[in-house]
Motif scaffolding. Structure first.
Motif: not given
Length: 201
Positions: A47, A50, A54, A72-73, A76-77, A79, A81, A84-85, A88
């Motif tokens: 997190a 990310v 961002e 970012l991907g 997100q992974s 985190a 998410r 989202d990953a 992305t």
């Protein structure tokens, strides 16, 4: 389940040093912030990674943007998410990010989703194209442990080690490798190795 396998190079001016010891200007640069995000991913603090990525906003150079999207991907992974990953990583692939890294990251998502057969197929495809991709080797070891193939998992961890993922601390603490650590003699020498100062992204 810990599945994002990122090994980072904390290199500043050609020296392998902790990022906190880097000059303030280097830490504040876009490259320094991306390195910080990579370190956060490595530490399982997705997190935070990310948020760092961002805050940077899109890159002007298309290849730098592809690298930012890949990072970012991965963040997100880390985190958890996953949707989202996935989106992305699709954007990163369209932007021209390295195909093997994208496909390996997608396989990590399959592992997080518990879709081990799919992850194994993706990782084996990646390793046919890039047999020394240490993260893919490591993740395939995780998959094989889920399938109770401890011997192949040990061989894959050794291959990942020789391909550059030489992190005894991760081997000692990764909960996904518990079955491997419990089987004496398979990776004991790697567990006893001195912790390196830094690895490679």
């Amino acid at each position: 389940m810990q599945v994002v396998r990122v090994v980072v190079l904390a290199a500043v001016f050609g020296a392998c040093v902790p990022i906190a010891e880097a000059p303030a200007g280097e830490q504040a640069s876009r490259a320094g912030k991306m390195l910080k995000a990579r370190l956060l991913i490595q530490l399982g603090r997705g997190a935070e990674a990310v948020a760092v990525i961002e805050a940077l906003g899109p890159e002007r150079d298309p290849l730098d943007e592809a690298e930012r999207l890949l990072g970012l991907g991965l963040a997100q992974s880390a985190a958890a998410r996953l949707q989202d990953a996935e989106r992305t990583l699709d954007r990163a692939a369209t932007a021209g990010a390295d195909r093997e890294l994208i496909d390996s990251a997608r396989a990590s998502l399959r592992i997080q989703e518990g879709r081990f057969a799919e992850a194994e197929k993706q990782l084996r495809d990646v390793l046919r194209r890039a047999p020394l991709l240490s993260g893919a080797l490591y993740n395939l070891a995780v998959v094989r442990l889920q399938q109770d193939d401890v011997a192949e998992a040990a061989a894959l961890v050794r291959q990942a080690w020789h391909a550059g993922l030489q992190d005894p601390h991760a081997l000692k603490t990764d909960p996904d490798l518990l079955k491997l650590r419990e089987t004496q003699g398979l990776i004991d020498d790697l567990l006893a190795a001195p912790t390196p100062n830094c690895g490679a992204w």
